[in-house]
Design a protein around this motif. Sequence first.
Motif, PDB file in Angstrom:
ATOM      1  N   SER A 202       0.814  -1.212   0.000  1.00  0.00           N
ATOM      2  CA  SER A 202       0.000   0.000   0.000  1.00  0.00           C
ATOM      3  C   SER A 202       0.850   1.266   0.000  1.00  0.00           C
ATOM      4  N   HIS A 203       2.168   1.148  -0.219  1.00  0.00           N
ATOM      5  CA  HIS A 203       3.034   2.318  -0.115  1.00  0.00           C
ATOM      6  C   HIS A 203       3.087   3.141  -1.401  1.00  0.00           C
ATOM      7  N   TYR A 204       2.465   2.640  -2.478  1.00  0.00           N
ATOM      8  CA  TYR A 204       2.568   3.342  -3.750  1.00  0.00           C
ATOM      9  C   TYR A 204       1.720   4.607  -3.755  1.00  0.00           C
ATOM     10  N   SER A 205       2.249   5.621  -4.432  1.00  0.00           N
ATOM     11  CA  SER A 205       1.520   6.866  -4.637  1.00  0.00           C
ATOM     12  C   SER A 205       1.732   7.289  -6.094  1.00  0.00           C
ATOM     13  N   PRO A 206       0.666   7.297  -6.902  1.00  0.00           N
ATOM     14  CA  PRO A 206      -0.727   7.025  -6.522  1.00  0.00           C
ATOM     15  C   PRO A 206      -0.935   5.553  -6.189  1.00  0.00           C
ATOM     16  N   PRO A 207      -2.004   5.223  -5.448  1.00  0.00           N
ATOM     17  CA  PRO A 207      -2.285   3.826  -5.153  1.00  0.00           C
ATOM     18  C   PRO A 207      -2.488   3.033  -6.444  1.00  0.00           C
ATOM     19  N   TRP A 208      -2.033   1.789  -6.464  1.00  0.00           N
ATOM     20  CA  TRP A 208      -2.173   0.987  -7.674  1.00  0.00           C
ATOM     21  C   TRP A 208      -3.639   0.636  -7.936  1.00  0.00           C
ATOM     22  N   GLU A 209      -3.989   0.591  -9.207  1.00  0.00           N
ATOM     23  CA  GLU A 209      -5.342   0.200  -9.616  1.00  0.00           C
ATOM     24  C   GLU A 209      -5.358  -1.119 -10.372  1.00  0.00           C
ATOM     25  N   PHE A 210      -4.218  -1.445 -11.042  1.00  0.00           N
ATOM     26  CA  PHE A 210      -4.120  -2.709 -11.762  1.00  0.00           C
ATOM     27  C   PHE A 210      -2.888  -3.458 -11.263  1.00  0.00           C
ATOM     28  N   TRP A 211      -3.009  -4.778 -11.238  1.00  0.00           N
ATOM     29  CA  TRP A 211      -1.946  -5.626 -10.687  1.00  0.00           C
ATOM     30  C   TRP A 211      -1.706  -6.792 -11.638  1.00  0.00           C
ATOM     31  N   GLN A 212      -0.489  -6.873 -12.183  1.00  0.00           N
ATOM     32  CA  GLN A 212      -0.101  -8.064 -12.931  1.00  0.00           C
ATOM     33  C   GLN A 212       0.470  -9.070 -11.943  1.00  0.00           C
ATOM     34  N   TYR A 213      -0.269 -10.143 -11.723  1.00  0.00           N
ATOM     35  CA  TYR A 213       0.135 -11.088 -10.689  1.00  0.00           C
ATOM     36  C   TYR A 213       0.727 -12.380 -11.240  1.00  0.00           C
ATOM     37  N   ASN A 214       0.570 -12.634 -12.539  1.00  0.00           N
ATOM     38  CA  ASN A 214       1.049 -13.905 -13.077  1.00  0.00           C
ATOM     39  C   ASN A 214       1.463 -13.734 -14.533  1.00  0.00           C
ATOM     40  N   PRO A 215       2.763 -13.857 -14.843  1.00  0.00           N
ATOM     41  CA  PRO A 215       3.214 -13.771 -16.236  1.00  0.00           C
ATOM     42  C   PRO A 215       3.194 -15.116 -16.958  1.00  0.00           C
ATOM     43  N   ARG A 216       2.712 -16.152 -16.289  1.00  0.00           N
ATOM     44  CA  ARG A 216       2.713 -17.492 -16.879  1.00  0.00           C
ATOM     45  C   ARG A 216       1.315 -18.120 -16.784  1.00  0.00           C
ATOM     46  N   GLY A 217       0.299 -17.304 -17.065  1.00  0.00           N
ATOM     47  CA  GLY A 217      -1.061 -17.811 -17.027  1.00  0.00           C
ATOM     48  C   GLY A 217      -1.367 -18.727 -18.208  1.00  0.00           C
ATOM     49  N   ILE A 218      -2.345 -19.582 -18.024  1.00  0.00           N
ATOM     50  CA  ILE A 218      -2.777 -20.510 -19.069  1.00  0.00           C
ATOM     51  C   ILE A 218      -4.258 -20.261 -19.342  1.00  0.00           C
ATOM     52  N   LEU A 219      -4.584 -19.858 -20.579  1.00  0.00           N
ATOM     53  CA  LEU A 219      -5.964 -19.680 -20.988  1.00  0.00           C
ATOM     54  C   LEU A 219      -6.168 -20.280 -22.369  1.00  0.00           C
ATOM     55  N   ASP A 220      -7.358 -20.768 -22.622  1.00  0.00           N
ATOM     56  CA  ASP A 220      -7.713 -21.190 -23.973  1.00  0.00           C
ATOM     57  C   ASP A 220      -7.935 -19.946 -24.827  1.00  0.00           C
ATOM     58  N   GLY A 221      -7.722 -20.083 -26.139  1.00  0.00           N
ATOM     59  CA  GLY A 221      -8.043 -19.001 -27.045  1.00  0.00           C
ATOM     60  C   GLY A 221      -6.857 -18.328 -27.705  1.00  0.00           C
ATOM     61  N   CYS A 222      -5.632 -18.840 -27.459  1.00  0.00           N
ATOM     62  CA  CYS A 222      -4.436 -18.276 -28.092  1.00  0.00           C
ATOM     63  C   CYS A 222      -3.712 -19.383 -28.855  1.00  0.00           C
ATOM     64  N   ASP A 223      -3.162 -19.056 -30.033  1.00  0.00           N
ATOM     65  CA  ASP A 223      -2.477 -20.099 -30.811  1.00  0.00           C
ATOM     66  C   ASP A 223      -1.030 -19.751 -31.131  1.00  0.00           C
ATOM     67  N   GLY A 224      -0.453 -18.801 -30.382  1.00  0.00           N
ATOM     68  CA  GLY A 224       0.915 -18.374 -30.661  1.00  0.00           C
ATOM     69  C   GLY A 224       1.965 -19.330 -30.133  1.00  0.00           C
ATOM     70  N   ASP A 225       3.220 -19.059 -30.491  1.00  0.00           N
ATOM     71  CA  ASP A 225       4.335 -19.870 -29.996  1.00  0.00           C
ATOM     72  C   ASP A 225       4.483 -19.724 -28.481  1.00  0.00           C
ATOM     73  N   GLU A 226       4.109 -18.562 -27.934  1.00  0.00           N
ATOM     74  CA  GLU A 226       4.146 -18.340 -26.492  1.00  0.00           C
ATOM     75  C   GLU A 226       2.914 -18.977 -25.869  1.00  0.00           C
ATOM     76  N   GLN A 227       3.126 -19.983 -25.022  1.00  0.00           N
ATOM     77  CA  GLN A 227       1.991 -20.699 -24.438  1.00  0.00           C
ATOM     78  C   GLN A 227       1.385 -19.983 -23.245  1.00  0.00           C
TER      79      GLN A 227
END
Length: 246
Positions: A202-227
């Motif tokens: 909570s120390h950020y100023s301005p307070p954060w509104e979006f959070w990237q929590y996982n750079p290795r997520g798995i979802l259906d719907g993508c067909d690229g080389d990056e899984q």
Amino acid sequence: MISITKKMWRSLIAWGGLLAVLLVVGLLIWRGVLWFNMPSRRKYPVRGVDVSHYQGAVDWDVIASQGISFAFIKATEGSGSVDERFAENWENARKSEIYAGAYHFFSFDSPADTQADNFCSVVPVAEDSLPPVVDLELYRTDDLPDVEAVRENLRILLDRLREKYGKTPIIYTTNTCWERYLRDSDLEYTLWIRSILKPPSSHYSPPWEFWQYNPRGILDGCDGDEQFIDLNAFCGTGEEFLEKYG
């Protein structure tokens, strides 16, 4: 001969079991099945992704069906690079039920005005889009760019984007980059923070509104080389998200 007692056998079995568990957990994390910090759906009900050409052709209706409400799509980088999938992703994401926005990968090596020209020439003005995003990352660790020079370039870029799109821009960054270039600055922006090991503080100023929590997520719907696909959360309820960005 060395005699192995029952106590030693029990110890070996215990250590072997622990090693096996650690290996399985490590494999699941590596393959994107598990992650260090999975935000509570109750606390963070609004989820999103960010994508680039690495995800290949994206079926945005399939992405939306997996509880995804928003997406940030790579548009440009520096003064001359355009993501080859941007136009396709922009059009198709906006046809789905997903709230879409575009992001620009900030270059420390080119003028802010030409970077703004690049982004503004590619990303349409749309009243119902999410604010433009500047992706601020340290892509080199030697000869770090001067703090004041970076802030001045960011100021120019943010002002240009605010004037063009009529919205307060978002800056995506890491804690290290925020501490060096954004902390105690007078820049006006909305914060999107990357924090993959624990929830953002909570120390950020301005307070954060979006959070990237996982750079290795798995979802259906993508067909690229990056899984994998980056997973994000909005800090607030669905009603708060719609009130601000709907």
